[in-house]
Write an enzyme that holds these catalytic residues in place. Sequence first.
Site, PDB file in Angstrom:
ATOM      1  N   THR A   1       0.655  -1.186   0.066  1.00  0.00           N
ATOM      2  CA  THR A   1      -0.390  -0.259  -0.254  1.00  0.00           C
ATOM      3  C   THR A   1       0.750   1.279   0.273  1.00  0.00           C
ATOM      4  OG1 THR A   1      -1.116   0.994   1.622  1.00  0.00           O
ATOM      5  CG2 THR A   1      -0.856  -1.253   2.447  1.00  0.00           C
TER       6      THR A   1
ATOM      7  N   GLU B   1      -5.273  -2.945   4.211  1.00  0.00           N
ATOM      8  CA  GLU B   1      -4.506  -3.791   5.440  1.00  0.00           C
ATOM      9  C   GLU B   1      -5.648  -4.675   6.307  1.00  0.00           C
ATOM     10  OE1 GLU B   1      -4.455  -0.774   5.320  1.00  0.00           O
ATOM     11  OE2 GLU B   1      -2.186  -0.091   5.631  1.00  0.00           O
TER      12      GLU B   1
ATOM     13  N   LYS C   1      -9.452  21.542   9.946  1.00  0.00           N
ATOM     14  CA  LYS C   1      -8.848  22.645  11.267  1.00  0.00           C
ATOM     15  C   LYS C   1      -9.306  24.274  11.363  1.00  0.00           C
ATOM     16  CE  LYS C   1      -8.522  22.314  16.145  1.00  0.00           C
ATOM     17  NZ  LYS C   1      -6.803  22.099  17.088  1.00  0.00           N
TER      18      LYS C   1
ATOM     19  N   TRP D   1     -13.108  21.589  13.446  1.00  0.00           N
ATOM     20  CA  TRP D   1     -13.288  20.956  12.839  1.00  0.00           C
ATOM     21  C   TRP D   1     -13.715  20.543  11.640  1.00  0.00           C
ATOM     22  CZ3 TRP D   1      -8.776  17.981  13.078  1.00  0.00           C
ATOM     23  CH2 TRP D   1      -7.931  18.267  14.369  1.00  0.00           C
TER      24      TRP D   1
HETATM   25  P1  AMP Z   1      -7.264   1.138   0.227  1.00  0.00           P
HETATM   26  O1  AMP Z   1      -6.091   1.258   1.677  1.00  0.00           O
HETATM   27  O2  AMP Z   1      -6.673   2.215  -0.944  1.00  0.00           O
HETATM   28  O3  AMP Z   1      -8.066   0.849   0.010  1.00  0.00           O
HETATM   29  O4  AMP Z   1      -7.524   2.682   1.360  1.00  0.00           O
HETATM   30  C1  AMP Z   1      -7.947   2.743   2.471  1.00  0.00           C
HETATM   31  C2  AMP Z   1      -8.804   3.963   2.722  1.00  0.00           C
HETATM   32  O5  AMP Z   1     -10.019   3.956   1.721  1.00  0.00           O
HETATM   33  C3  AMP Z   1      -9.963   3.988   3.430  1.00  0.00           C
HETATM   34  O6  AMP Z   1      -8.692   3.473   4.708  1.00  0.00           O
HETATM   35  C4  AMP Z   1     -10.726   4.702   3.497  1.00  0.00           C
HETATM   36  O7  AMP Z   1     -10.111   5.898   4.234  1.00  0.00           O
HETATM   37  C5  AMP Z   1     -10.906   5.344   2.377  1.00  0.00           C
HETATM   38  N1  AMP Z   1     -12.641   4.665   1.878  1.00  0.00           N
HETATM   39  C6  AMP Z   1     -12.384   3.220   1.477  1.00  0.00           C
HETATM   40  N2  AMP Z   1     -13.649   2.927   1.860  1.00  0.00           N
HETATM   41  C7  AMP Z   1     -14.287   4.047   1.935  1.00  0.00           C
HETATM   42  C8  AMP Z   1     -15.518   4.375   2.036  1.00  0.00           C
HETATM   43  N3  AMP Z   1     -16.715   3.655   1.760  1.00  0.00           N
HETATM   44  N4  AMP Z   1     -16.260   5.799   2.501  1.00  0.00           N
HETATM   45  C9  AMP Z   1     -15.163   6.709   2.694  1.00  0.00           C
HETATM   46  N5  AMP Z   1     -13.992   6.485   2.610  1.00  0.00           N
HETATM   47  C10 AMP Z   1     -13.105   5.086   2.042  1.00  0.00           C
END
Ligand code: AMP
Length: 551
Positions: A191, A338, A448, A453
């Site tokens: 990642t 993760e 912020k 916030w």
């Molecule tokens: P990744 O590891 O690249 O799949 O990114 C994961 C991150 O994407 C999560 O920790 C969230 O911040 C964001 N994310 C994934 N799904 C959603 C969702 N349905 N709504 C808002 N954020 C999301």
Amino acid sequence: MTQIKTRLIEPCQDAYSYPLLIKNLLETPLIYSPDQEIVYRNLRRYDYKTFGQRVKQLAAMLTRLGVKPGDTVAVMDWDSHRYLECFFAVPMMGAVLHTINIRLTPEQLIYTINHAEDDVILVNEEFLPLLSSVKDRFETVKQVVLLTDSAEMPQSDLTFAGEYEDLMADTAPEYDFPDFDENTMATTFYTTGTTGLPKGVFFSHRQIVLHTYGLMSGLCAYEAQASVNSSDIYMPMTPMFHVHAWGMPYLMTLLGTKQVYPGRYEPEMLLKLIVTEKVTYSHCVPTIINMLVSSPAISQLNLEGWKVIIGGSALPQGLCKAALEHGINLYSAYGMSETCPLLTVANIKPHLMEKSVDEQVEIRCKTGLPVPNVRLEIVDTKGTPVPHDGQTAGEVVVRSPWLTQGYVKDEAKSQELWANGWLHTGDIGVIDDEGYLKITDRLKDVIKTGGEWISSLELEDIISRHEAVTEVAVVGVADEKWGERPLAMVVLNDAFKDKVTEADIQDFCMGFVKSGQIPKYGVPSKIVLDAEIPKTSVGKISKKDIRAQYN
Ligand code: AMP
């Protein structure tokens, strides 16, 4: 964990202790759906029976190339039938599948190849220049296999063990997949965080199998606005290198559905396949559905009944409404690299199905309800759970049997991830009294301003509802007086170009100030109209790059 005295099972000596292995996922579909089709673009189609044989053939072929249990086989490909074969054959042999993000920079690419200790790389011809640029720095790679749709060998200074189909043709489809410990590593990938080098996550057979059943319960078992079953026709629109295409190919194979793999994502090809192959179920990040909904070709198509799960980023309400108007049954799910990834699905509970379309859009755009076997909490900075009142925000922390148990060879980051025995997502959210989670921001993306916030996602959601807006991203930019102020990058629909101004968008936001949804200081001070919004390697909005540009 506290030790308590319990009564343990004493198995019969001859009892078979069934390990949760990926090979078992493949048994049922070969019985239920041997004739069901797997399709690759307009180039190839075969049935599950053939798929089962090709999985054996691939394992035998890799063995011939010297792959042993414990070795790592990496893949650089678009979404294809070959990738699906690797999803099964590689871990089923006891080797580790490394799904390489094909959009990494050369530096990140060579770092991940060496860090994962790849032994063999299967590479699509389109990525040969990229791979060739780092070949002199390979530390563990012994063989490279070419993946191509063309009959001719491409020009490259890489030395190939052979071309995939040629090597397959030379190998008998005979391979006996062994039993082994279910905790054996099955997959790994990297990642790309906001800072530093990519971090490797890893999943065992047990985790992939349990995650597949988690997907099945979250997507297939509930009475809701949509559910998935064996009669669906599946086409991923999330790259297979991105968290195993969210694990869906494992679920869809287990269900024995027809599967369509679109190769490189081109809007015309995607739309063509959806119509000609009668696709009923897909998943993607908001950017991809936005691209399709904005494509002129869409108005001539009937997409009624196409279910699409949106994840990876928040689903803006404006986009959700636009998709629903085209007959697309769009809703969110949430997870991260993760977490394998599934944590929540925005299933609308039966008693909420009576709500108005607008109220249902709001639920579809929430992050959803945790699926069975996911324990999810929102906690304050001390780790104490905060109330589920739809108002009080906290960091989302989770437990589930399918979460990565750490980062590859990175003890410090692993401990940070797993502080106090909960996986820390770094996302901020609220949970309402129905149990729906709504992510309001990433920890680092919250704005912020003047000590208060503001949720960047909420501002994006509001601006997305303006009829002229096709895409929006909001970040905090440094401000001498207020600390930070929101800045919005807005892409306008062609019909509104030069007609809508910065002040129009600010006025639109003021409407939400008047209705009490956002405070006055939430209205972005600066609106950048019609600049291209930077994207990450998986097609999500890259707030890191926007911040770098405007700070
Ligand atoms: P990744 O590891 O690249 O799949 O990114 C994961 C991150 O994407 C999560 O920790 C969230 O911040 C964001 N994310 C994934 N799904 C959603 C969702 N349905 N709504 C808002 N954020 C999301």
